[in-house]
Write a protein that holds these residues in place. Structure first.
Motif, PDB file in Angstrom:
ATOM      1  N   GLU A  43     -60.550 -34.028 -34.107  1.00 50.71           N
ATOM      2  CA  GLU A  43     -61.589 -34.961 -34.528  1.00 50.71           C
ATOM      3  C   GLU A  43     -62.721 -34.247 -35.254  1.00 50.71           C
ATOM      4  O   GLU A  43     -63.510 -34.856 -35.948  1.00 50.71           O
ATOM      5  CB  GLU A  43     -62.153 -35.708 -33.311  1.00 50.71           C
ATOM      6  CG  GLU A  43     -61.149 -36.629 -32.625  1.00 50.71           C
ATOM      7  CD  GLU A  43     -60.675 -37.764 -33.527  1.00 50.71           C
ATOM      8  OE1 GLU A  43     -61.461 -38.202 -34.388  1.00 50.71           O
ATOM      9  OE2 GLU A  43     -59.516 -38.200 -33.381  1.00 50.71           O
ATOM     10  N   LYS A  44     -62.817 -32.946 -35.082  1.00 46.75           N
ATOM     11  CA  LYS A  44     -63.884 -32.180 -35.730  1.00 46.75           C
ATOM     12  C   LYS A  44     -63.416 -30.734 -35.870  1.00 46.75           C
ATOM     13  O   LYS A  44     -62.451 -30.308 -35.228  1.00 46.75           O
ATOM     14  CB  LYS A  44     -65.168 -32.252 -34.907  1.00 46.75           C
ATOM     15  CG  LYS A  44     -65.016 -31.766 -33.479  1.00 46.75           C
ATOM     16  CD  LYS A  44     -66.309 -31.952 -32.704  1.00 46.75           C
ATOM     17  CE  LYS A  44     -66.154 -31.494 -31.252  1.00 46.75           C
ATOM     18  NZ  LYS A  44     -67.401 -31.676 -30.480  1.00 46.75           N
ATOM     19  N   PRO A  45     -64.098 -29.940 -36.716  1.00 47.47           N
ATOM     20  CA  PRO A  45     -63.725 -28.525 -36.869  1.00 47.47           C
ATOM     21  C   PRO A  45     -63.757 -27.783 -35.533  1.00 47.47           C
ATOM     22  O   PRO A  45     -64.559 -28.093 -34.655  1.00 47.47           O
ATOM     23  CB  PRO A  45     -64.795 -27.993 -37.824  1.00 47.47           C
ATOM     24  CG  PRO A  45     -65.240 -29.194 -38.598  1.00 47.47           C
ATOM     25  CD  PRO A  45     -65.189 -30.333 -37.630  1.00 47.47           C
ATOM     26  N   PHE A  46     -62.870 -26.812 -35.389  1.00 47.15           N
ATOM     27  CA  PHE A  46     -62.741 -26.087 -34.127  1.00 47.15           C
ATOM     28  C   PHE A  46     -62.482 -24.615 -34.424  1.00 47.15           C
ATOM     29  O   PHE A  46     -62.142 -24.232 -35.555  1.00 47.15           O
ATOM     30  CB  PHE A  46     -61.601 -26.664 -33.291  1.00 47.15           C
ATOM     31  CG  PHE A  46     -60.265 -26.581 -33.986  1.00 47.15           C
ATOM     32  CD1 PHE A  46     -59.428 -25.494 -33.789  1.00 47.15           C
ATOM     33  CD2 PHE A  46     -59.859 -27.589 -34.856  1.00 47.15           C
ATOM     34  CE1 PHE A  46     -58.211 -25.398 -34.438  1.00 47.15           C
ATOM     35  CE2 PHE A  46     -58.637 -27.500 -35.518  1.00 47.15           C
ATOM     36  CZ  PHE A  46     -57.817 -26.406 -35.308  1.00 47.15           C
ATOM     37  N   GLN A  47     -62.627 -23.783 -33.426  1.00 44.37           N
ATOM     38  CA  GLN A  47     -62.332 -22.371 -33.532  1.00 44.37           C
ATOM     39  C   GLN A  47     -60.934 -22.106 -32.964  1.00 44.37           C
ATOM     40  O   GLN A  47     -60.596 -22.591 -31.882  1.00 44.37           O
ATOM     41  CB  GLN A  47     -63.357 -21.542 -32.752  1.00 44.37           C
ATOM     42  CG  GLN A  47     -64.771 -21.607 -33.329  1.00 44.37           C
ATOM     43  CD  GLN A  47     -64.867 -20.953 -34.690  1.00 44.37           C
ATOM     44  OE1 GLN A  47     -64.371 -19.839 -34.885  1.00 44.37           O
ATOM     45  NE2 GLN A  47     -65.497 -21.648 -35.636  1.00 44.37           N
ATOM     46  N   ILE A  48     -60.129 -21.365 -33.691  1.00 47.09           N
ATOM     47  CA  ILE A  48     -58.789 -21.026 -33.221  1.00 47.09           C
ATOM     48  C   ILE A  48     -58.917 -20.062 -32.042  1.00 47.09           C
ATOM     49  O   ILE A  48     -59.608 -19.044 -32.116  1.00 47.09           O
ATOM     50  CB  ILE A  48     -57.954 -20.375 -34.327  1.00 47.09           C
ATOM     51  CG1 ILE A  48     -57.866 -21.304 -35.544  1.00 47.09           C
ATOM     52  CG2 ILE A  48     -56.547 -20.052 -33.824  1.00 47.09           C
ATOM     53  CD1 ILE A  48     -57.207 -20.659 -36.756  1.00 47.09           C
ATOM     54  N   ALA A  49     -58.266 -20.386 -30.956  1.00 40.82           N
ATOM     55  CA  ALA A  49     -58.355 -19.564 -29.744  1.00 40.82           C
ATOM     56  C   ALA A  49     -57.745 -18.189 -29.983  1.00 40.82           C
ATOM     57  O   ALA A  49     -56.737 -18.046 -30.697  1.00 40.82           O
ATOM     58  CB  ALA A  49     -57.649 -20.266 -28.593  1.00 40.82           C
ATOM     59  N   GLN A  50     -58.339 -17.164 -29.361  1.00 40.76           N
ATOM     60  CA  GLN A  50     -57.848 -15.805 -29.518  1.00 40.76           C
ATOM     61  C   GLN A  50     -56.429 -15.656 -28.999  1.00 40.76           C
ATOM     62  O   GLN A  50     -55.609 -14.926 -29.556  1.00 40.76           O
ATOM     63  CB  GLN A  50     -58.768 -14.821 -28.773  1.00 40.76           C
ATOM     64  CG  GLN A  50     -58.397 -13.356 -28.977  1.00 40.76           C
ATOM     65  CD  GLN A  50     -58.460 -12.936 -30.447  1.00 40.76           C
ATOM     66  OE1 GLN A  50     -59.441 -13.229 -31.137  1.00 40.76           O
ATOM     67  NE2 GLN A  50     -57.406 -12.292 -30.936  1.00 40.76           N
ATOM     68  N   SER A  51     -56.124 -16.382 -27.931  1.00 40.40           N
ATOM     69  CA  SER A  51     -54.772 -16.310 -27.372  1.00 40.40           C
ATOM     70  C   SER A  51     -53.730 -16.800 -28.368  1.00 40.40           C
ATOM     71  O   SER A  51     -52.623 -16.255 -28.453  1.00 40.40           O
ATOM     72  CB  SER A  51     -54.698 -17.136 -26.081  1.00 40.40           C
ATOM     73  OG  SER A  51     -55.023 -18.496 -26.343  1.00 40.40           O
ATOM     74  N   LEU A  52     -54.093 -17.815 -29.162  1.00 39.22           N
ATOM     75  CA  LEU A  52     -53.175 -18.331 -30.168  1.00 39.22           C
ATOM     76  C   LEU A  52     -53.044 -17.339 -31.328  1.00 39.22           C
ATOM     77  O   LEU A  52     -51.956 -17.170 -31.895  1.00 39.22           O
ATOM     78  CB  LEU A  52     -53.653 -19.694 -30.674  1.00 39.22           C
ATOM     79  CG  LEU A  52     -52.730 -20.440 -31.637  1.00 39.22           C
ATOM     80  CD1 LEU A  52     -51.316 -20.550 -31.082  1.00 39.22           C
ATOM     81  CD2 LEU A  52     -53.291 -21.830 -31.947  1.00 39.22           C
ATOM     82  N   LYS A  53     -54.127 -16.679 -31.670  1.00 37.70           N
ATOM     83  CA  LYS A  53     -54.065 -15.652 -32.698  1.00 37.70           C
ATOM     84  C   LYS A  53     -53.123 -14.512 -32.267  1.00 37.70           C
ATOM     85  O   LYS A  53     -52.310 -14.039 -33.059  1.00 37.70           O
ATOM     86  CB  LYS A  53     -55.458 -15.082 -32.973  1.00 37.70           C
ATOM     87  CG  LYS A  53     -56.426 -16.059 -33.619  1.00 37.70           C
ATOM     88  CD  LYS A  53     -57.772 -15.390 -33.861  1.00 37.70           C
ATOM     89  CE  LYS A  53     -58.756 -16.332 -34.507  1.00 37.70           C
ATOM     90  NZ  LYS A  53     -60.080 -15.690 -34.742  1.00 37.70           N
ATOM     91  N   ASP A  54     -53.253 -14.115 -31.006  1.00 36.46           N
ATOM     92  CA  ASP A  54     -52.401 -13.039 -30.488  1.00 36.46           C
ATOM     93  C   ASP A  54     -50.929 -13.452 -30.491  1.00 36.46           C
ATOM     94  O   ASP A  54     -50.040 -12.657 -30.836  1.00 36.46           O
ATOM     95  CB  ASP A  54     -52.828 -12.661 -29.073  1.00 36.46           C
ATOM     96  CG  ASP A  54     -54.222 -12.029 -29.027  1.00 36.46           C
ATOM     97  OD1 ASP A  54     -54.690 -11.567 -30.081  1.00 36.46           O
ATOM     98  OD2 ASP A  54     -54.840 -12.047 -27.939  1.00 36.46           O
ATOM     99  N   GLU A  55     -50.680 -14.697 -30.102  1.00 32.72           N
ATOM    100  CA  GLU A  55     -49.308 -15.209 -30.082  1.00 32.72           C
ATOM    101  C   GLU A  55     -48.716 -15.228 -31.491  1.00 32.72           C
ATOM    102  O   GLU A  55     -47.550 -14.860 -31.703  1.00 32.72           O
ATOM    103  CB  GLU A  55     -49.298 -16.613 -29.481  1.00 32.72           C
ATOM    104  CG  GLU A  55     -47.900 -17.199 -29.325  1.00 32.72           C
ATOM    105  CD  GLU A  55     -47.929 -18.637 -28.808  1.00 32.72           C
ATOM    106  OE1 GLU A  55     -46.842 -19.267 -28.787  1.00 32.72           O
ATOM    107  OE2 GLU A  55     -49.028 -19.137 -28.451  1.00 32.72           O
TER     108      GLU A  55
END
Length: 467
Positions: A43-55
């Motif tokens: 629904e609005k801009p968000f920050q990509i989680a670090q765990s998802l970046k690592d994955e």
């Protein structure tokens, strides 16, 4: 919702809800692909989680370095912050208000002639008869139709009237009379008519060309392509071909037309699945604006497009798109209707959700004044809306069309193309599934491919390279 594809060497990422299109490198393409399976629309801009970046980095480590992936995430996060990636569906909240909206009639398709001087094999109008008697519209009926349009157009100033058939030039005097009458009503009612004409060209002459270039905002010239293709499907009633008579007239008309709108419009069938050659044939004849549409016909017809034809058809669109780009870069460009796409603004909300407005904003008028949702429903009494004398009396059918939008169609809700095609043709949906809220599946596949090609063309022409 994200849609990704590779076309003619371009890696395309489409953020469906915002309409943002990104031409990216393989790295960004792969990272977004990995994320799109794991990130819901927001629904609005968000920050990509670090765990998802690592994955993601772990999954792609064999193809890209950690530094490359880190930089890709910076680019992706910037697009998310700008609301150009993984965005919310901004239209679904409009649906209820959209259904309640007040509609006005803004366009009429006047069936000026239920008769024709050709015998096209695929004609849905049965050689111009539309499941009924041959007839020519009188000036009196046409005048009532224009009066109906004016009276039911509300505050809308610009109104559209298409002279259609059959073959409209078989009733040319009435066409001229109605244009004159329409012009006489513009100032008094604060309206402006945009007249258009669709013709097979058999009766086209200098006087008609001059009148059309003065009064018609657009003219559609019906021709199917190469001589052998056209003459197989668009013969005279005696069986002889129409190409040799019509092409010189169309070439002369297009030259006289100058920068005014026109389209040479063809139909491709199972017989010419290499229809891209017909498009290029039009270009080689000197035409600059063209459209070639797939035939829509019952499966039992020998010329009908079958599901098995789709792979060849989709490949043909890709080939045509590549040649389209090539010719534009060589200075030999032309306009192909299905490759015309406005990525900066596009259609309004109503167009995005409900398309052509058939049955509500756009109506067809028979020679005797009956009103139908569009020309393809003419003759089907279940869809008779009323008459130019009485107006729309079958409000149930009108309201059914009013509710017809991409959120009312199960096949459209999760389709990346829904805001471009607006749910497709209601008549095709009805003819194949008995409901205007379904979708013609073969047509959907072709439409999706055309949209992909159109977006690729935008990227290729913006690229500026000659490759």
């Amino acid at each position: 919702m994200i849609h990704q594809y590779i076309n003619n060497g371009y890696y395309i990422v489409l953020d469906v809800n915002s309409g943002s299109v990104h031409s990216v490198d393989p790295l960004l393409y792969d990272v977004i692909s990995f994320l799109s399976e794991r990130i819901p629309d927001s629904e609005k801009p968000f920050q990509i989680a670090q765990s998802l970046k690592d994955e993601t980095a772990a999954a792609l480590k064999e193809k890209y370095s950690q530094e490359e992936i880190r930089e890709a995430f910076e680019d992706i996060q910037e697009l998310i912050d700008q609301e150009e990636l993984f965005t919310a569906d901004i239209y679904k909240n409009f649906v209820m208000d959209f259904k309640k909206r007040q509609t006005v009639v803004k366009a009429l398709c006047l069936h000026i002639a239920h008769d024709c001087n050709l015998a096209c094999q695929y004609c849905f109008a049965e050689e111009g008869e539309y499941h009924g008697r041959r007839a020519l519209m009188t000036f009196e009926v046409g005048k009532k139709a224009l009066d109906f349009l004016i009276a039911n157009s509300g505050n809308r100033r610009n109104l559209e009237v298409d002279f259609f058939g059959g073959e409209p030039l078989m009733n040319w005097q009435v066409v001229k009379q109605l244009v004159e009458y329409g012009r006489s009503q513009e100032e008094a009612h604060n309206k402006k008519f945009r007249f258009t004409l669709t013709t097979n060209g058999v009766l086209l002459n200098d006087e008609i060309m001059e009148f059309c270039n003065r009064e018609m905002s657009n003219v559609v010239l019906s021709l199917d392509g190469r001589k052998e293709v056209n003459d197989k499907m668009r013969p005279f009633r005696n069986g002889t071909g129409s190409y040799d008579l019509i092409v010189p007239k169309f070439q002369k008309f297009a030259e006289k037309r100058g920068d005014r709108d026109y389209f040479v419009r063809g139909t491709f069938t199972h017989n010419n699945l290499d229809f891209g050659k017909d498009v290029l044939h039009f270009a080689d004849l000197g035409f600059k604006k063209m459209s070639v549409e797939p035939v829509v016909a019952p499966d039992e017809e020998p010329y009908a497009i079958k599901e098995a034809d789709l792979p060849q058809i989709l490949e043909e669109y890709d080939r045509l798109a590549a040649e389209y780009v090539k010719r534009h870069k060589e200075g030999r460009g032309f306009t192909f209707f299905h490759f015309m796409l406005d990525l900066t603004q596009g259609p309004c909300v109503a167009k995005r959700l409900s398309g052509c407005g058939s049955g509500t904003e756009y109506l067809a008028v028979t020679p005797w004044g009956d009103l139908y949702p569009c020309h393809q429903f003419v003759g089907n009494e279940d869809f008779l809306l009323g008459n130019v004398d009485t107006g729309v009396t079958n409000t149930a059918v009108r309201d059914e069309f009013k509710l017809c939008n991409v959120y009312a169609k199960d096949k459209c809700r999760d389709c990346f193309a829904r805001f471009y095609c607006s749910g497709g043709c209601a008549a095709n949906s009805y003819n194949f599934h008995g409901s205007i809220t379904d979708a013609y599946d073969i047509g959907c596949e072709m439409q999706k491919k055309r949209i992909e090609c159109a977006i690729m063309i935008k990227a290729a022409l913006a690229d500026g390279s000659d490759e």
